[in-house]
Design a protein around this motif. Sequence first.
Motif, PDB file in Angstrom:
ATOM      1  N   MET A 170       1.261  -0.814  -0.294  1.00 21.78           N
ATOM      2  CA  MET A 170       0.127  -0.395  -0.039  1.00 21.78           C
ATOM      3  C   MET A 170       0.812   0.954  -0.203  1.00 21.78           C
ATOM      4  N   ASN A 171       1.086   2.370  -1.089  1.00 15.20           N
ATOM      5  CA  ASN A 171       1.639   3.655  -1.164  1.00 15.20           C
ATOM      6  C   ASN A 171       0.915   4.628   0.027  1.00 15.20           C
ATOM      7  N   LEU A 172       1.562   4.992   0.776  1.00 11.23           N
ATOM      8  CA  LEU A 172       0.869   6.120   1.660  1.00 11.23           C
ATOM      9  C   LEU A 172       1.308   7.320   1.424  1.00 11.23           C
ATOM     10  N   ASN A 173       0.259   8.108   1.606  1.00  7.28           N
ATOM     11  CA  ASN A 173      -0.081   9.403   0.723  1.00  7.28           C
ATOM     12  C   ASN A 173      -0.502  10.401   2.464  1.00  7.28           C
ATOM     13  N   ALA A 174      -0.654  11.961   1.728  1.00  5.87           N
ATOM     14  CA  ALA A 174      -1.289  12.547   3.079  1.00  5.87           C
ATOM     15  C   ALA A 174      -2.599  12.536   3.134  1.00  5.87           C
ATOM     16  N   ALA A 175      -2.880  11.317   2.323  1.00  4.20           N
ATOM     17  CA  ALA A 175      -4.670  10.878   3.279  1.00  4.20           C
ATOM     18  C   ALA A 175      -4.364   9.970   4.470  1.00  4.20           C
ATOM     19  N   SER A 176      -2.969   9.077   4.048  1.00  6.30           N
ATOM     20  CA  SER A 176      -2.940   8.264   5.270  1.00  6.30           C
ATOM     21  C   SER A 176      -2.444   8.291   5.382  1.00  6.30           C
ATOM     22  N   GLY A 177      -1.611   9.842   6.056  1.00  2.00           N
ATOM     23  CA  GLY A 177      -1.109   9.868   6.996  1.00  2.00           C
ATOM     24  C   GLY A 177      -0.445   9.468   7.952  1.00  2.00           C
ATOM     25  N   ILE A 178       0.319   9.049   8.815  1.00  3.21           N
ATOM     26  CA  ILE A 178       0.475   8.443   9.478  1.00  3.21           C
ATOM     27  C   ILE A 178       1.586   9.461  10.761  1.00  3.21           C
ATOM     28  N   SER A 179       0.935   9.558  12.286  1.00  4.14           N
ATOM     29  CA  SER A 179       2.036  10.039  13.238  1.00  4.14           C
ATOM     30  C   SER A 179       2.259   9.124  13.936  1.00  4.14           C
ATOM     31  N   LEU A 180       3.819   8.541  14.126  1.00  2.00           N
ATOM     32  CA  LEU A 180       3.569   8.372  15.308  1.00  2.00           C
ATOM     33  C   LEU A 180       4.290   9.032  16.788  1.00  2.00           C
ATOM     34  N   CYS A 181       3.517   8.859  17.418  1.00  2.00           N
ATOM     35  CA  CYS A 181       2.910   9.305  18.989  1.00  2.00           C
ATOM     36  C   CYS A 181       3.623   8.303  19.837  1.00  2.00           C
ATOM     37  N   LEU A 182       4.748   8.540  21.342  1.00  2.00           N
ATOM     38  CA  LEU A 182       5.197   7.738  22.211  1.00  2.00           C
ATOM     39  C   LEU A 182       5.682   8.555  22.845  1.00  2.00           C
ATOM     40  N   GLN A 240      -2.688  16.905  19.423  1.00  2.00           N
ATOM     41  CA  GLN A 240      -1.385  17.858  18.390  1.00  2.00           C
ATOM     42  C   GLN A 240      -1.593  17.026  16.885  1.00  2.00           C
ATOM     43  N   VAL A 241      -2.521  15.807  17.300  1.00  2.00           N
ATOM     44  CA  VAL A 241      -2.225  15.145  15.648  1.00  2.00           C
ATOM     45  C   VAL A 241      -2.832  15.697  14.303  1.00  2.00           C
ATOM     46  N   LEU A 242      -2.112  15.444  13.345  1.00  2.00           N
ATOM     47  CA  LEU A 242      -2.909  16.655  11.770  1.00  2.00           C
ATOM     48  C   LEU A 242      -3.099  15.321  10.803  1.00  2.00           C
ATOM     49  N   THR A 243      -2.393  14.155  11.010  1.00  2.00           N
ATOM     50  CA  THR A 243      -2.903  13.542  10.406  1.00  2.00           C
ATOM     51  C   THR A 243      -4.438  11.986  10.427  1.00  2.00           C
ATOM     52  N   PRO A 244      -4.583  11.485  10.032  1.00  2.00           N
ATOM     53  CA  PRO A 244      -6.157  10.234  10.755  1.00  2.00           C
ATOM     54  C   PRO A 244      -5.586   9.535  11.036  1.00  2.00           C
ATOM     55  N   TYR A 245      -3.736   8.665  10.904  1.00  6.57           N
ATOM     56  CA  TYR A 245      -3.223   8.107  12.267  1.00  6.57           C
ATOM     57  C   TYR A 245      -2.826   8.023  12.760  1.00  6.57           C
ATOM     58  N   ILE A 246      -2.861   7.747  13.952  1.00  8.04           N
ATOM     59  CA  ILE A 246      -1.468   7.673  14.479  1.00  8.04           C
ATOM     60  C   ILE A 246      -1.274   5.729  15.177  1.00  8.04           C
ATOM     61  N   PRO A 277      15.588  14.457  15.710  1.00  6.41           N
ATOM     62  CA  PRO A 277      15.532  16.313  15.658  1.00  6.41           C
ATOM     63  C   PRO A 277      14.793  16.586  15.704  1.00  6.41           C
ATOM     64  N   GLU A 278      13.932  16.335  14.622  1.00  4.90           N
ATOM     65  CA  GLU A 278      12.675  16.861  13.857  1.00  4.90           C
ATOM     66  C   GLU A 278      11.390  16.968  15.104  1.00  4.90           C
ATOM     67  N   ALA A 279      11.201  15.719  15.451  1.00  6.52           N
ATOM     68  CA  ALA A 279      10.053  15.394  16.498  1.00  6.52           C
ATOM     69  C   ALA A 279      10.024  17.117  17.690  1.00  6.52           C
ATOM     70  N   PHE A 281       6.095   7.258   8.702  1.00  8.65           N
ATOM     71  CA  PHE A 281       5.453   8.263   9.203  1.00  8.65           C
ATOM     72  C   PHE A 281       5.777   9.550   9.242  1.00  8.65           C
ATOM     73  N   SER A 282       4.852  10.888   8.254  1.00 10.23           N
ATOM     74  CA  SER A 282       4.938  12.093   8.590  1.00 10.23           C
ATOM     75  C   SER A 282       5.054  13.192   9.480  1.00 10.23           C
ATOM     76  N   ASP A 283       5.276  12.395  10.858  1.00 11.12           N
ATOM     77  CA  ASP A 283       4.805  13.530  12.055  1.00 11.12           C
ATOM     78  C   ASP A 283       5.326  12.547  13.647  1.00 11.12           C
ATOM     79  N   PHE A 284       6.243  13.450  14.308  1.00 14.15           N
ATOM     80  CA  PHE A 284       6.680  12.268  15.217  1.00 14.15           C
ATOM     81  C   PHE A 284       6.119  13.291  16.323  1.00 14.15           C
TER      82      PHE A 284
END
Length: 243
Positions: free
Chosen positions: A1-13, A83-89, A60-62, A37-40
């Motif tokens: 499956m190709n991941l794109n903006a519509a399927s963005g995933i944030s890593l929350c730790l 604060q998550v802006l993506t549809p998936y976590i 460093p970008e997290a 992951f598109s965001d951390f």
Amino acid sequence: MNLNAASGISLCLTAGGRPDLLDRTLTTLLSHNKIFFSDFLITNDAGDEETNRIVIKHLPEAKLICHSTQHGHHASIDEMYDQVLTPYIFHCEDDWEFDPIAFVPKCLEILSRDEMLSQVAVRQSSCFDRSKVVFENQIVFETAAFSYLKYKRLLQKDWGHFTFNPSLLRKDLWVKVGPFKKYFNERDINDKVRSLGLTTGRMVPGVCWHIGDERHIKDTVRKRDTRAKLRRTYRRFLKLVSP
């Protein structure tokens, strides 16, 4: 499956106080899955500098949220999820070791195929006592490398609907049942998710191992909440038995 903006995933730790375990967690998780992951977002609820250093070393970008005083596990998760802006976590904690495999796209593929899944959890299935865990009889969906099993809902108060073990979930689930800080423990969140008719899907075989059994961090906020709950229960009892 190709991941794109519509399927963005944030890593929350969630992290704090166990920098050596966090180092292993991030090293193994990111080695084959960072690109998905598109965001951390990482919360250091212990506020220790060594944990901050490990985060900056790997990511460093997290967005690093460092607490000067402990907020508690559930409140820390709420703070990140809000604060998550993506549809998936992809939810994780700082005491897991991952196999060297790109598993995140498979999680998304599984979750996307079944709207009645609350999440796709990836803990190694060999970690579970199968005599105590009841799954549906048949594998629901198979890919080239993985399959998943759904818990069978047998009891009103059974587990199998929600876990804080590493897993992929929709942010919308948190929007529906959150904030988590209003629940006393993980069992209460599980029961709320059960009431929505949702269940956890478990990747088989799983891809991560728990490495923090002997290194549990005490949640002082929950301890205070527990004492307050006991005091309220005791006061209600006194009112019932008082003449």
